[in-house]
Design an enzyme around this catalytic site. Sequence first.
Site, PDB file in Angstrom:
ATOM      1  N   ASP B  13       0.863  -1.181   0.000  1.00  0.00           N
ATOM      2  CA  ASP B  13       0.000   0.000   0.000  1.00  0.00           C
ATOM      3  C   ASP B  13       0.898   1.229   0.000  1.00  0.00           C
ATOM      4  OD1 ASP B  13      -2.346  -1.471  -0.015  1.00  0.00           O
ATOM      5  OD2 ASP B  13      -2.466  -1.578   2.160  1.00  0.00           O
ATOM      6  N   GLU B 132     -13.546  -3.986  -1.626  1.00  0.00           N
ATOM      7  CA  GLU B 132     -13.337  -3.781  -0.187  1.00  0.00           C
ATOM      8  C   GLU B 132     -14.638  -4.115   0.523  1.00  0.00           C
ATOM      9  OE1 GLU B 132     -12.107   0.288  -0.292  1.00  0.00           O
ATOM     10  OE2 GLU B 132     -10.168  -0.221  -1.175  1.00  0.00           O
TER      11      GLU B 132
END
Lengths: 215, 253
Positions: B13, B132
Amino acid sequence: MIQVIDTRTNNLSNVLRALSACQYQYQVISGASELRTGSVVVLPGVGAFASCMASLQDTGLTSALKAHLACGGKLLGICVGMQAMAKFSTEFGQHSGLAIVDAQVEHIAATTEQKVITPNVNWLPLQVNSKRFAHFAGSYVYFVHSFHMCHFRQPEVVAASVKYGDQNLCAIVEQGNVIGFQFHPEKSGAVGLEILAHSLHLLQNMQTVPLSHTA
Amino acid sequence: MSEKQIRVISRLDIKAPNLIKGIRLEGLRVMGDPQQFACDYYQQGVDEILYMDVVASLYERSSLHDVIRHAVEKVFIPITVGGGIRSLQNATEILSLGADKIAINTAAVKQPQLIAQIARQVGSQAVVLSVECKREQQGWQVYTDNGREKTGLDVLEWIAQAQKLGIGEVLLTSVDREGTRKGFDIELLQAVSDCVSLPIIASGGFGELQHASAAAAVPNVTALAIADGLHYRRFTVAQIKQQLHSDGFAVRM
């Protein structure tokens, strides 16, 4: 002399970086007039079969490549660049290929009864049939595809395959002065670069005999 | 029938220029230079690298270009890039830099036809749907903008729709488990596996070696995305693969 065809697909730069990493010099070409007698032509490809063929057709390379091979030139195809050597593909309708290898290209799910996960996005170990690739038996290489080359008239041209579910998928085609990879050597780590370098070496040192037959 | 192949993916990330790590996608902590981590994982034998630009859709920009440019010079394995891809042009730009696949979430939810448009141009194999997911009383809801925004979409319905539009893989992130080390959300993985023919990348919750095999046992799960476990050097790629191998899965050593 290595000439890489720009088929306007997105993996071109990766193939070029891999060639550089293997210490090979190359020239990027996009038209039939740039083909040099006896050169090793690299045909990369990702995406759809039809757009790869359309790109070759637009640039006059469909017929020029066959003439190139008939005059002792060499060809290395990667992924869709290998599939393009078949007689035809059934991806999004039926489309003609270069018909260098007597085989066709079909969806992985169409050639098995079993439930199969597609696309095949996997590192798979090579099962090698050809002495010239014996060194790479068991090596893991990276696949990302939904269609595969099958129904070979001469099964001996399958130099290596991989097991996927209950099927054997063709991984390397080797026929005369032509080599094709279904996997991506440029994305298969150190061993991928070795296979690429080895294959270019094989092709470069091959006697320039005209192709004995076409499909 | 051969053994099932499992890929181990390192998930990086990015909040440019840094590699970051959070818990439930929040409380981001700076880990360091993403290039060093990527090269280390490549040397360790990781099977793929996944970069997610975590602030891109918030600020409507992608800052990953330089990160990708550096990575492809040294890392000869597949690279997937997500975060801030809002158009066909964004997607083709990222692929032309040398990424192999793009992962798309927020923009796909806003405009599902974008999936079909990108897949037609670059091929389904290059399009990963990033989902998500947060648990609800019943089922799971799709979130966007790195777990911040509700969409009202049911995870299973959304993925079924996206499969028809031409995606090639599903990256399934459990926001509830992400960064917690409590294990993957197996029920979520199983529920999605039951309704797709696509490969699934399990993401969020890896904390112990046996978590890897539990997720790998779900039929369509063919890859595990691991961040925390690798970034904090709690495990090596080899340890994770060794565990998978001893539990009967095939891995590239």
